[in-house]
Design an enzyme around this catalytic site. Structure first.
Site, short mmCIF file in Angstrom:
data_model
loop_
_atom_site.label_atom_id
_atom_site.label_comp_id
_atom_site.label_asym_id
_atom_site.label_seq_id
_atom_site.Cartn_x
_atom_site.Cartn_y
_atom_site.Cartn_z
N ARG A 67 3.86 -8.00 25.67
CA ARG A 67 4.15 -7.85 24.23
C ARG A 67 4.61 -9.15 23.60
O ARG A 67 4.62 -9.31 22.40
CB ARG A 67 5.19 -6.74 24.02
CG ARG A 67 5.58 -6.52 22.57
CD ARG A 67 6.16 -5.13 22.29
NE ARG A 67 7.16 -4.71 23.24
CZ ARG A 67 8.41 -5.19 23.29
NH1 ARG A 67 8.81 -6.09 22.43
NH2 ARG A 67 9.25 -4.74 24.20
N TYR A 122 -8.26 -3.79 -0.73
CA TYR A 122 -8.70 -2.79 0.25
C TYR A 122 -7.81 -1.55 0.13
O TYR A 122 -6.58 -1.67 -0.05
CB TYR A 122 -8.59 -3.42 1.64
CG TYR A 122 -8.82 -2.46 2.78
CD1 TYR A 122 -10.08 -1.94 3.03
CD2 TYR A 122 -7.77 -2.09 3.61
CE1 TYR A 122 -10.29 -1.07 4.07
CE2 TYR A 122 -7.98 -1.23 4.67
CZ TYR A 122 -9.23 -0.71 4.90
OH TYR A 122 -9.43 0.15 5.93
N ASP A 187 -6.85 -11.98 1.69
CA ASP A 187 -7.63 -11.19 2.64
C ASP A 187 -9.04 -11.77 2.64
O ASP A 187 -9.78 -11.64 1.66
CB ASP A 187 -7.62 -9.71 2.24
CG ASP A 187 -8.25 -8.81 3.30
OD1 ASP A 187 -9.19 -9.28 3.97
OD2 ASP A 187 -7.82 -7.66 3.44
N LYS A 212 -14.11 -6.27 11.54
CA LYS A 212 -15.34 -6.33 10.76
C LYS A 212 -16.25 -7.46 11.27
O LYS A 212 -16.75 -7.36 12.37
CB LYS A 212 -14.98 -6.46 9.28
CG LYS A 212 -13.86 -5.50 8.82
CD LYS A 212 -14.26 -4.05 8.84
CE LYS A 212 -13.10 -3.08 8.68
NZ LYS A 212 -12.19 -3.31 7.56
C1 LIG Z 1 -10.92 -2.89 7.13
C2 LIG Z 1 -10.16 -3.78 6.23
C3 LIG Z 1 -8.78 -3.97 6.38
C4 LIG Z 1 -7.98 -3.21 7.42
O1 LIG Z 1 -8.31 -3.61 8.71
P1 LIG Z 1 -8.21 -2.61 9.99
O2 LIG Z 1 -8.71 -3.49 11.09
O3 LIG Z 1 -9.07 -1.44 9.70
O4 LIG Z 1 -6.78 -2.23 10.13
C5 LIG Z 1 -8.14 -4.85 5.53
N1 LIG Z 1 -8.83 -5.52 4.56
C6 LIG Z 1 -10.15 -5.36 4.39
C7 LIG Z 1 -10.85 -6.11 3.32
C8 LIG Z 1 -10.86 -4.49 5.21
O5 LIG Z 1 -12.18 -4.32 5.02
#
Ligand SMILES: *Cc1c(COP(=O)(O)O)cnc(C)c1O
Length: 387
Positions: A67, A122, A187, A212
């Site tokens: 951790r 998001y 982001d 993603k």
């Molecule tokens: C999917 C997504 C998130 C969240 O990510 P997770 O891996 O699902 O927790 C945050 N920002 C954007 C733009 C996303 O597409």
């Protein structure tokens, strides 16, 4: 491998691979240890002190406990940092764990307990802030109102570009200027470091849902933040304390995924251009949200390409969206995005369901994540589903 003269494609393949020859291996080593031998009490204690303080394990020390530190994950972090032009990167169990750690580290753990969210965001980020789970106050605003909404106790500004699901482009430097000395988190999930580097425009943190494009194969849930060394220490302290660590097998898959990220991104983008052009001509489509037609000057400067996400408004509204998503054959009807295979989903009903009505995408909008299939096959599938 952080030599500034290397092309990002080269960095993507080679970063984070230091010392492999000395280990006598070529593939990235996977260290699955949940605990690690301590050389002696003194050095074990020093290592524990460093790691719980968000620092690296000292020379000759121990990683102590899974951790606190994992070398496989650390290699991925180093590679991502190199691609983002950042000092460091910190990986998390998911993108939302990364957002949470940023809010905890920069707001909840300080006297600056206010977060400013620049909409659109998001859905998960929007509802995390709106739900006030993290002991901080929040305000939402548009990109032009940031200066007006900054408070003396604002600890973080969170923005997203291109934004989900309408692909709105936001000028990072303009938001940074409005934020003054308040750190800005961007982001960068949709653009990836291949198309945009937020730190180069003044952002303090570049966040990825690595689930993603970075993972890219639909088999990893992960998040990461690229940032300066001081912010990385604060984030690792939170990650250690709250346990939002990334599993080393996931770290390995992400690192492997980075090598093909530039190639995947460019090929998916080329497919998306073809798909967007087709959809713009289709009578059942009222609007195509794809930033290749950007008029703000952000495309070509801050953002190096329009990417591979395309959203559309359907003339027939929700019912047409229901028909369309169920008639597609190559596109899988599923949330998430950025993988090698194409996906379709309805943001208002699913990913953005918990966003307040005034900020929720319209019921006529569906979002397409364009994959690596043949563009002609994708267009034929869309044509059939729209017909
Ligand atoms: C999917 C997504 C998130 C969240 O990510 P997770 O891996 O699902 O927790 C945050 N920002 C954007 C733009 C996303 O597409």
């Amino acid at each position: 491998m952080s030599e500034p003269d290397l092309h990002p494609d080269t960095v993507a393949v080679h970063a984070g691979r230091e010392g492999l020859a000395e280990l006598g291996v070529h593939a990235l080593p996977i260290d699955l240890s949940s605990t690690n031998p301590l050389p002696d009490i003194e050095r074990g204690g020093d290592s524990y002190e460093a790691l719980t303080g968000g620092r690296r394990p000292p020379e000759g020390g121990s990683n102590v406990y899974g951790r606190l530190w994992n070398p496989t994950v650390a290699r991925f972090e180093q590679a991502l940092a190199a691609l983002e032009g950042a000092d460091e990167a910190v990986a998390f169990a998911s993108g939302m764990a990364a957002v949470t750690a940023a809010v905890l580290a920069l707001c909840a753990a300080t006297d600056n307990r206010h977060v400013l969210g620049v909409r659109p965001l998001y859905g998960g980020t929007d509802s995390l802030l709106a739900g006030e789970l993290l002991g901080v106050e929040h305000t939402f605003c548009g990109m032009d109102a940031v200066a007006d909404e900054i408070r003396p106790d604002t600890g973080l500004v969170i923005m997203e570009t291109p934004a989900n699901p309408t692909l709105d482009l936001v000028d990072i430097a303009a938001v940074v200027a409005q934020a003054g000395d308040v750190p800005v988190l961007v982001d960068n999930t949709f653009a990836t470091p291949v198309l945009q580097n937020p730190l180069a425009h003044g952002a303090r943190l570049a966040l990825h849902s690595a689930t993603k494009y970075i993972g890219g194969h639909g088999d990893v849930i992960a998040g990461a933040i690229a940032c300066d060394a001081e912010t990385a220490i604060a984030l690792r302290k939170v990650r250690t304390a709250t346990g939002s660590v990334l599993h080393p097998l996931a770290g390995y898959l992400l690192h492997r995924g980075l090598a093909t990220l530039p190639v995947r991104m460019r090929a998916q983008q080329e497919n998306a251009r073809v798909v967007a052009a087709f959809l713009r001509r289709h009578p059942a489509v009222s609007h195509v949200y794809y930033p290749d037609d950007d008029t703000t000057g952000i495309l070509g400067t801050q953002l190096r390409g329009p990417g591979a996400m395309v959203s559309i408004g359907l003339r027939g509204g929700y019912d047409a969206a229901e028909r369309f998503t169920s008639r597609l054959r190559i596109f899988t009807h599923a949330v998430s995005l950025g993988g090698v295979d194409s996906l379709v989903q309805h943001p208002a009903a699913i990913s953005h369901r918990h966003v307040a009505p005034e900020a929720r995408p319209g019921a006529d909008i569906v979002r397409l994540s364009i994959g690596l299939e043949d563009a002609g096959d994708l267009v034929a599938d869309l044509e059939h589903a729209l017909g």
